[in-house]
Motif scaffolding. Structure first.
Motif, short mmCIF file in Angstrom:
data_model
loop_
_atom_site.label_atom_id
_atom_site.label_comp_id
_atom_site.label_asym_id
_atom_site.label_seq_id
_atom_site.Cartn_x
_atom_site.Cartn_y
_atom_site.Cartn_z
N TYR A 134 45.09 -8.85 -1.05
CA TYR A 134 45.14 -9.81 -2.16
C TYR A 134 44.00 -10.81 -1.99
CZ TYR A 134 46.89 -13.52 -5.16
OH TYR A 134 47.00 -14.47 -6.13
N PRO A 135 43.31 -11.16 -3.06
CA PRO A 135 42.20 -12.11 -2.94
C PRO A 135 42.69 -13.54 -2.75
CG PRO A 135 42.42 -11.39 -5.21
CD PRO A 135 43.41 -10.61 -4.43
N PHE A 136 42.88 -13.91 -1.53
CA PHE A 136 43.36 -15.26 -1.25
C PHE A 136 42.29 -16.28 -1.57
CE2 PHE A 136 46.14 -12.75 1.51
CZ PHE A 136 47.35 -13.23 1.07
N GLN A 137 42.73 -17.40 -2.06
CA GLN A 137 41.79 -18.37 -2.54
C GLN A 137 41.75 -19.62 -1.69
OE1 GLN A 137 40.21 -17.24 -5.43
NE2 GLN A 137 38.71 -18.74 -4.82
N ASP A 138 42.90 -20.20 -1.47
CA ASP A 138 42.91 -21.50 -0.82
C ASP A 138 43.31 -21.41 0.64
OD1 ASP A 138 42.35 -22.67 -3.30
OD2 ASP A 138 44.46 -22.48 -3.84
N ASP A 139 44.06 -20.41 0.94
CA ASP A 139 44.51 -20.31 2.32
C ASP A 139 44.67 -18.83 2.64
OD1 ASP A 139 45.33 -21.06 4.81
OD2 ASP A 139 47.45 -21.04 4.24
N ASP A 140 44.29 -18.46 3.83
CA ASP A 140 44.40 -17.06 4.20
C ASP A 140 45.52 -16.90 5.22
OD1 ASP A 140 44.15 -14.48 4.88
OD2 ASP A 140 42.05 -14.56 5.47
N PRO A 141 46.68 -16.41 4.80
CA PRO A 141 47.78 -16.27 5.74
C PRO A 141 47.52 -15.21 6.81
CG PRO A 141 48.36 -15.30 3.64
CD PRO A 141 47.05 -15.96 3.45
N LEU A 142 46.51 -14.37 6.57
CA LEU A 142 46.24 -13.32 7.56
C LEU A 142 45.59 -13.89 8.81
CD1 LEU A 142 45.00 -10.61 5.07
CD2 LEU A 142 47.18 -10.66 6.24
N LEU A 143 45.19 -15.13 8.77
CA LEU A 143 44.70 -15.78 9.98
C LEU A 143 45.90 -16.23 10.80
CD1 LEU A 143 41.83 -17.97 8.54
CD2 LEU A 143 41.66 -15.78 9.67
#
Lengths: 499, 447
Positions: A423-432
C-alpha cells in the motif's frame, strides 16, 4: 489406570475421565497495520514517499550508529567524516554517507516487461531469484539528492533494495564509491514484558498487578492450504483433534491443554484468491454476463471447510488468523484481515466489529503483518511474503538470517514497494519496526527454524520460521514463560509400496 | 448408552461397511473420546477373535521418534526440524554469538494402519500414548478417507452447542471462550430438511427471482442459506395459487409475492399504481408493473378469502421460516426489517417475509441502519446503460438499480431524505424528462 499412562488399547470397564481445561491467554492486539477504511484509503499516492519516509525516519539512528563506530576511524592518516548528501562526496576523500540501497538486477521484474508482454511468443518462466547469473548487478545508494554507485566486498549479498545503511569508503576514479564497512540501524528499543498492559492498568488507575497467572503455550501453524476437496488431507483433522485435546492418550491431552492460543500464519486456503490472472479475467469478461452469485467462478468449498475446522478449534482455543498470499485477502501488504463473512460459523466467536479494538478470546482475524502482545510479549508475525521476496535478492541465505536482518534494518519489508506489492503509505510507514518485538515469526517457510538474536541494548528476539503445514505437517509450540520452542510432528504412515 | 456401543459399531462397520473413527463414535454414542477409543479397541479385539480380519484398524501413536529421517512413508521434510542458529554474516555485526546445540524437542503423532503398527512402533524411542483411531471393514489404501468421518460429524452434529461439547466428549474446556448468540448464525442444517421439495423448484421457476435472492443472500453464506431463502417465497406463492386466475407466468407470480406485502398498507397500492402509470418503462421496471397489477386484484379479496384452515396449518411452519429468513436477512445485513412497523407486521401474516423487499422497492432512498457501529443498508442508484436500438443508434438509458452497501463504502453524496420525493418524481414520469432525471441521478450518484 490406562487413561493415565496413555495406553488406550484396553477394553471395559471404562473409567470416568478427568476433564481438563485451559488457562487464559493474555492478548492485546495492536492495530499497526490496519489501513484506513473506505474512502480514506487512496491509491493515488506516489511510492517515492515511502522511500523518503523510510530514509527520514531511519537516518538519525543509522547516523548515530555510524558515528559511534567510525568517529575515530583513520585510514592512512585521514580521518573519516560524515558527508550529508551522497552527491557531495569528493573523489579520494575518506567519508561515510547514509542512503537507501537500490540494486539494479538483471532479472528483476520490470513494469516495461509487463507492457511488452503482448509481443512475447512465450513468457519467460517465473524467477526464483532476481540475481543475474553473471553477477552484473549494480548497487546504488540513494538519498534525496541523487544516487551513487557503490562497490566493495562489504556489500556482497548483504543488502537488498530498500534498506537504509551508512557506508564508509572513498570515491574511486570511475565515480563509484568503494565501501570498506557498513552500518545499519540495528534493533530498536524493546518494550519490557507486560509494558503495555501495565501502563494500561496504571492509566486506568488500577494497581499494577505484580503477579500474573503462568502463561501457557502458543501454537503457531501456517500454510494449511485447505483445498476443500473431499479427500482432504487427514493430517488436518489430526491437527484439529490434537489442538482440541481429543487425540492421543491422557499424557498428550494434558500437554495439549497447555496451549492457550493458536496463531495461523497465512495461506490457510489454497487457490482461493479471488483475483484472476489477466487471461482468465479477459476470458470471463468476454463470456456471458451473469447477475448475482455465480457459482462457476467462485468455489466456496475451501472457505467452508476452513470455517468448519476453525469453529471446531474455536470452541476450545482462541485463534489469531493472519492472511497469506493464497488467502482471499488483498494482495498488497499489509494484507487486511480476512472478512468475517467468509466464516459464517466461526465468526460467532469473534467480537462484533464495534468492539474489535478490545482484546478477546475467540477468533481474531488480523492483518498480515501483525503485531500485538501475547502474554505480555510483543509478537510480530508475517505470512512470509516479505521473506520470500527478499530471498530472491540473495543467495544461500537462510530465512532466519533474513528475518534477523529485517529487524536490524528496522524494516520488515524492505523490498516493498520495489518488488513486493504494498500500500502506498503517505505519512507513516508501519512496515518500519518501531518497537523491537520479543518474538518474530514468519509463516510459510520451507523449513522450521528458531533462533535467538541479541541487540546492542540487550534486546533478545526469538525468531521462528514456521514451515507450511501442508508440506511439513508441523506445529510449532512456543512456551510463553520460558520462550522455549518445541514442535509437534503429525505423521501418517502411508501405505506405500513395500520395499 | 455405553453398553450398546457394540451394536452401533457392528451396524456401522460390519453391516453398513463404513468407516468409524473414535471421534465419530464418541459423538454417536455420546461418550468421552477416550472411552470411545477403548470401545473401538474392545470391539476390534472381540470381532477379530470371532473371525479373523473381519475388522481393520488404524492406530495413533504419540511419542518421540528415534530417527525421523529414515522413516519410510513420512514426509521427507520432517527431518529438518533442527534448531537454526543465527549466523550473522555481517562483518560489522557486534557479537557473533556462540551457537549452542540445543535440539528442539519434537513430539510425533503418527497415524498408522495395523499392518505397519509394529514397524512404526519400533521407530519410536518412547511411546507416550497409543490408541485405536478408526475401524473400517477392510484394508484402506488412502488414509485421507478417514477425514470423511469428521465431515460427517460437522454435518450431523452441527446443532450441538460446541461450548458444551467438552462435558460429553472430553475435549479441552476453555472457560474464557465466548460465543455470540446465534443471532447471525446460519440456519441449522434442519432448514434444508424442512423444505427439500420447495428448494428445488424455485431455482427453476424464475431466474429473475433468483436474482433477487442472490442479491440478498450473502455471497459466502452456506447453501442452506440459499435454499431456505428460495424456498420461502415459493411456498407462499404456492398457497396463493389457490385464488389466482393463474394467467400469469411463474416469474410474475414470484415477483408479485415479494411485493405483495406492500399492497397491504392502504396508501401504498396507489403509489404503486402511480408508478405503474407513469413509469417511462425501462426494461427493469416492466415486471414491476405486472406486480402492481397483481397486488391490486389480490389486495381486494384474496387476502381475506384466503383459506383460513390452510393458513392456520401453515402458520406455524411459516413462523419458523420467517424466523429463519429473518436470521438470514440479518445475516445479509438487510437491516431494513427493523424499519418495518409493527402494525404492518401483524397485518401481513401471510407473507411476512416479503417485507424487506417491499420496503426496498417503495422507498428509493437508502435504507440505512447503523448496527453495531456499522452502517449498512441498501440504496437505489441510477445506472447508465448504453443500448443500441434497432436503428443502430446508441441510446443511453438510466435505470434504477438496487445496491447494497456498508460502511466500507463512502456515503452517497446526497442521501435522499424522504420516500415522498421519489413518488413525486415517479408521478411526474416522462414529462419532467431530462430535468427530473438529472436530479435523481445526482441523488443516486454511484459512489
Amino acid at each position: 489406570m490406562a487413561s493415565a499412562d496413555g495406553d488406550l488399547l484396553k477394553g471395559p470397564p471404562f473409567e470416568p475421565v478427568y476433564q481438563s481445561s485451559r488457562g487464559p491467554s493474555a492478548y492485546s492486539p495492536l492495530h499497526t497495520f490496519e489501513l484506513p477504511k473506505g474512502a480514506e484509503r487512496h491509491y493515488q499516492q506516489q511510492y517515492a514517499d515511502m522511500y523518503f519516509l523510510r530514509l527520514a525516519q531511519l537516518r538519525s539512528s543509522v547516523k548515530q550508529r555510524a558515528e559511534d563506530a567510525w568517529k575515530d576511524f583513520e585510514l592512512g592518516g585521514e580521518k573519516a567524516k560524515m558527508v550529508d548528501r551522497v552527491l557531495d562526496v569528493r573523489q579520494g576523500e575518506l567519508c561515510w554517507i547514509v542512503g537507501t540501497v537500490f540494486i539494479e538486477m538483471g532479472l528483476k521484474p520490470n513494469i516495461l516487461d509487463d507492457i511488452s508482454k503482448e509481443h512475447w511468443i512465450a513468457a519467460p518462466p517465473p524467477r526464483e531469484k532476481y540475481l543475474s547469473p553473471s553477477g552484473q548487478d549494480e548497487m546504488m545508494l540513494e538519498d534525496e539528492s541523487g544516487r551513487l554507485r557503490i562497490t566493495g566486498e562489504a556489500l556482497a549479498s548483504h543488502y537488498v533494495t530498500g534498506c537504509v545503511l551508512a557506508a564508509l569508503g572513498t570515491e574511486q576514479a570511475d565515480g563509484s564509491f568503494q565501501v570498506i564497512a557498513t552500518q545499519y540501524a540495528d534493533l530498536p528499543r524493546q518494550p519490557q514484558r507486560w509494558e503495555r498492559d501495565d501502563s494500561a492498568l496504571a492509566v486506568s488507575g488500577q494497581k499494577v498487578k505484580q503477579k500474573r497467572e503462568k502463561a501457557g503455550k502458543v501454537a503457531i501453524v501456517s500454510g494449511l492450504e485447505i483445498t476443500g476437496t473431499l479427500d482432504e488431507d487427514i493430517a488436518l483433522d489430526l491437527l484439529i483433534e490434537y489442538l482440541t485435546g481429543e487425540l492421543g492418550g491422557s499424557p498428550d491431552q494434558e500437554k495439549a491443554r497447555e496451549i492457550t492460543r493458536l496463531i495461523i500464519a497465512g495461506n490457510s486456503m489454497s487457490h482461493s484468491s479471488p483475483i484472476l490472472s489477466r487471461e482468465d479475467f479477459a476470458a470471463q469478461k468476454a463470456g456471458k454476463k451473469h447477475y448475482g452469485y455465480d457459482a462457476s467462478n467462485y468455489n466456496s468449498s475451501p472457505s467452508e471447510r476452513f470455517d468448519s475446522l476453525l469453529s471446531d478449534i474455536l470452541a476450545s482455543l482462541p485463534v489469531t488468523l493472519l492472511p497469506g498470499s493464497s488467502d482471499p485477502a488483498n494482495v498488497a501488504l499489509p494484507q487486511q484481515p480476512l472478512h468475517p463473512a467468509l466464516f459464517p460459523q466461526s465468526r460467532q466467536y469473534a467480537n462484533p466489529p464495534v468492539e474489535s479494538n478490545e482484546s478477546r478470546e475467540g477468533l481474531d482475524s488480523v492483518t498480515n503483518p501483525w503485531e500485538g502482545d501475547i502474554d505480555g510479549w510483543r509478537v510480530l508475525g508475517t505470512g512470509g511474503q516479505t521473506i520470500h521476496d527478499l530471498l530472491k535478492y540473495v543467495e544461500d541465505v537462510e530465512a532466519l538470517t533474513v528475518m534477523e536482518m529485517m529487524l536490524r534494518w528496522r524494516c520488515i519489508a524492505p523490498t516493498a514497494p520495489d518488488t513486493l506489492w504494498c500500500y502506498p503509505f503517505q505519512d507513516d510507514d508501519p512496515l518500519l519496526v518501531k518497537d523491537c518485538p520479543h518474538i518474530y515469526f514468519a509463516g510459510n517457510q520451507t523449513k522450521f527454524g528458531a533462533s535467538v538474536i541479541q541487540g546492542p541494548a540487550d534486546q533478545q528476539v526469538l525468531l521462528i520460521s514456521v514451515p507450511k503445514f501442508s508440506e511439513s505437517k508441523m506445529v510449532v509450540l512456543l512456551d510463553m514463560e520460558s520462550l522455549a520452542v518445541e514442535t509437534v510432528q503429525i505423521g501418517i504412515v502411508r501405505p506405500g509400496p513395500k520395499e | 448408552m455405553t453398553e450398546n456401543y457394540k451394536e452401533y459399531l457392528a451396524a456401522r462397520v460390519l453391516t453398513d461397511n463404513r468407516i468409524v473413527t473414535y471421534r465419530l463414535a464418541s459423538r454417536a454414542l455420546r461418550v468421552n473420546v477416550n472411552i470411545a477409543k477403548q470401545m473401538l479397541h474392545d470391539f476390534y479385539l472381540t470381532q477379530n477373535a470371532n473371525k479373523q480380519k473381519s475388522v481393520h484398524a488404524t492406530f495413533l501413536l504419540t511419542g518421540k521418534r528415534r530417527n525421523p529421517e529414515h522413516t519410510n512413508g513420512i514426509h521427507a521434510k520432517d527431518g529438518e526440524d533442527t534448531f537454526m542458529h543465527s549466523s550473522p554474516y555481517m562483518s560489522s555485526l557486534p557479537e557473533p554469538e556462540e551457537p549452542e546445540e540445543e535440539p528442539v524437542p519434537v513430539t510425533s503423532m503418527v497415524l498408522v494402519r495395523e499392518e505397519e503398527l509394529e514397524k512404526t512402533k519400533a521407530e519410536f524411542e518412547e511411546v507416550t500414548s497409543i490408541h485405536v483411531y478408526s475401524l473400517e471393514p477392510g484394508l484402506i489404501e488412502n488414509m485421507n478417507m478417514l477425514s470423511v468421518c469428521n465431515q460427517e460429524i460437522a454435518k450431523d452434529y452441527i446443532n450441538e452447542n460446541p461450548l458444551e461439547g467438552w462435558k460429553t466428549y472430553g475435549s479441552i474446556h476453555n472457560s474464557y471462550i465466548k460465543r455470540r448468540t446465534a443471532k447471525f448464525a446460519p440456519p441449522p442444517s434442519a432448514a434444508p430438511k424442512s423444505a427439500p421439495k420447495t428448494a428445488v423448484k424455485p431455482s427453476a421457476a424464475g431466474p429473475s427471482k433468483e436474482k433477487e435472492t442472490a442479491a440478498t443472500a450473502t455471497r459466502g453464506s452456506t447453501s442452506e442459506d440459499n435454499t431456505s431463502a428460495r424456498s420461502t417465497p415459493q411456498s407462499s406463492s404456492g398457497s396463493n395459487t389457490l385464488k389466482k386466475s393463474d394467467s400469469k407466468s411463474n416469474l410474475k407470480r414470484d415477483r408479485s409475492d415479494i411485493f405483495r406485502s406492500f399492497a397491504k398498507a392502504k396508501a401504498k397500492p396507489k403509489e404503486a399504481e402511480k408508478s405503474k402509470e407513469s413509469t417511462p418503462a425501462p426494461p427493469e421496471d416492466e415486471p414491476m408493473q405486472d406486480m402492481s397489477e397483481d397486488e391490486a386484484d389480490e389486495n381486494d379479496a384474496p387476502e381475506i378469502a384466503f383459506d383460513e384452515q390452510k393458513a392456520a396449518a401453515a402458520r406455524k411452519a411459516r413462523a419458523e421460516r420467517e424466523e429463519k429468513l429473518r436470521k438470514m436477512m440479518e445475516d445479509d445485513d438487510d437491516e431494513e426489517m427493523v424499519d418495518a412497523s409493527p402494525t404492518e407486521e401483524k397485518e401481513s401474516d401471510d407473507a411476512p417475509l416479503d417485507k424487506a423487499p417491499s420496503g426496498k422497492s417503495e422507498e428509493s432512498e437508502a435504507a440505512v441502519t447503523v448496527q453495531g457501529g456499522r452502517r449498512r443498508g441498501r440504496r437505489r442508484v441510477m445506472k447508465k446503460k448504453k443500448v443500441k436500438d434497432e436503428d443502430g443508434y446508441l441510446v443511453t438509458k438510466e435505470e434504477m438499480v438496487w445496491e447494497s452497501f456498508s460502511e466500507d463504502e463512502p456515503e452517497p453524496k446526497k442521501p435522499k431524505p424522504a420516500p415522498t420525493k421519489s413518488s413525486t418524481t415517479a408521478a411526474k414520469g416522462k414529462k419532467t424528462g431530462k430535468q427530473g432525471q438529472g436530479s435523481i441521478a445526482s441523488f443516486f450518484k454511484k459512489a
